[in-house]
Design a protein around this motif. Sequence first.
Motif, PDB file in Angstrom:
ATOM      1  N   VAL A  18       0.842  -1.199   0.000  1.00 36.90           N
ATOM      2  CA  VAL A  18       0.000   0.000   0.000  1.00 36.90           C
ATOM      3  C   VAL A  18       0.877   1.249   0.000  1.00 36.90           C
ATOM      4  O   VAL A  18       0.628   2.204  -0.750  1.00 36.90           O
ATOM      5  N   THR A  19       1.910   1.246   0.828  1.00 36.27           N
ATOM      6  CA  THR A  19       2.846   2.377   0.862  1.00 36.27           C
ATOM      7  C   THR A  19       3.455   2.610  -0.513  1.00 36.27           C
ATOM      8  O   THR A  19       3.540   3.751  -1.000  1.00 36.27           O
ATOM      9  N   ALA A  20       3.891   1.533  -1.155  1.00 39.55           N
ATOM     10  CA  ALA A  20       4.481   1.645  -2.490  1.00 39.55           C
ATOM     11  C   ALA A  20       3.475   2.179  -3.498  1.00 39.55           C
ATOM     12  O   ALA A  20       3.831   2.973  -4.387  1.00 39.55           O
ATOM     13  N   SER A  21       2.217   1.769  -3.380  1.00 46.13           N
ATOM     14  CA  SER A  21       1.179   2.240  -4.306  1.00 46.13           C
ATOM     15  C   SER A  21       0.988   3.747  -4.172  1.00 46.13           C
ATOM     16  O   SER A  21       0.888   4.471  -5.182  1.00 46.13           O
ATOM     17  N   ILE A  22       0.904   4.223  -2.936  1.00 41.84           N
ATOM     18  CA  ILE A  22       0.738   5.667  -2.707  1.00 41.84           C
ATOM     19  C   ILE A  22       1.945   6.427  -3.246  1.00 41.84           C
ATOM     20  O   ILE A  22       1.809   7.476  -3.890  1.00 41.84           O
ATOM     21  N   ALA A  23       3.134   5.884  -2.996  1.00 40.69           N
ATOM     22  CA  ALA A  23       4.356   6.524  -3.479  1.00 40.69           C
ATOM     23  C   ALA A  23       4.371   6.591  -5.005  1.00 40.69           C
ATOM     24  O   ALA A  23       4.726   7.630  -5.596  1.00 40.69           O
ATOM     25  N   ALA A  24       3.977   5.499  -5.663  1.00 46.35           N
ATOM     26  CA  ALA A  24       3.985   5.463  -7.129  1.00 46.35           C
ATOM     27  C   ALA A  24       3.031   6.497  -7.712  1.00 46.35           C
ATOM     28  O   ALA A  24       3.361   7.188  -8.696  1.00 46.35           O
ATOM     29  N   LEU A  25       1.853   6.629  -7.120  1.00 43.31           N
ATOM     30  CA  LEU A  25       0.874   7.584  -7.632  1.00 43.31           C
ATOM     31  C   LEU A  25       1.314   9.024  -7.377  1.00 43.31           C
ATOM     32  O   LEU A  25       1.074   9.907  -8.208  1.00 43.31           O
ATOM     33  N   ALA A  26       1.945   9.264  -6.246  1.00 44.93           N
ATOM     34  CA  ALA A  26       2.449  10.609  -5.965  1.00 44.93           C
ATOM     35  C   ALA A  26       3.560  10.986  -6.948  1.00 44.93           C
ATOM     36  O   ALA A  26       3.624  12.125  -7.432  1.00 44.93           O
TER      37      ALA A  26
END
Length: 238
Positions: A18-26
């Motif tokens: 989930v952390t990686a997903s948020i980082a990728a979208l940011a």
Amino acid sequence: MSVLVISGTNTEIGKTVVTASIAALARARGRSVVVLKPAQTGVGPGEEGDAQAAVRLAGDGVAAVELARFPEPLAPATAARRAGMTPVTPKDVADAAAKLATEYDLVLVEGAGGLLVRLDSAGGTLADAARLLDAPVLVVAAPALGTLNSVQLTGEALRARGLTTQGVVIGCWPDAPGLAERCNVVELADMAGAPLLGAVPEGAGGLDSVRFRERARGWLAPELGGSWDAGVFAASVG
């Protein structure tokens, strides 16, 4: 927001993905991002920790910072004590995150296990760090039987401390959800007292970085930079 604290209802439920997903979208929106892991446990020197795994999935332009690493897979306070090492305190976490927030557009602070897992011998927790930072907390939850109780307890603990629950994300949605999983989707937001903001599919952490970044938008709600819709998702699995 410039700092988002990411906690979970337990361990091994998908916080890092989930952390990686948020980082990728940011990053896709042009923001500079750093993943801060206050205390990594159960990983040896030179091995990939959670922050490094998040960066590997999210791709170029995301940084990783780890404050401490303890060898045994235990709660940070216990792991530090058994290793004879200095534990990480909530103030250490808050100071590090605040400094990083002057250098990056978004700081993602990924906890270890649940919200009230102890960081140090004084009983300091990730919740204490979030309070020092005055930062919202995103709760990552499992979808299976038993999750409603854990999510409600986490929500109540956050409210009791005057903290804001950003929302809930299901960290490992199965390919073939059973009755409990399908029913829980409808109730998770109510139990948390905060919106359901996404569902990351089980196995997403095994994707290569390119496919991970391509698909992440469909896993998270607009509040986290994606296109996922809670109502549409609930209807599709109900």
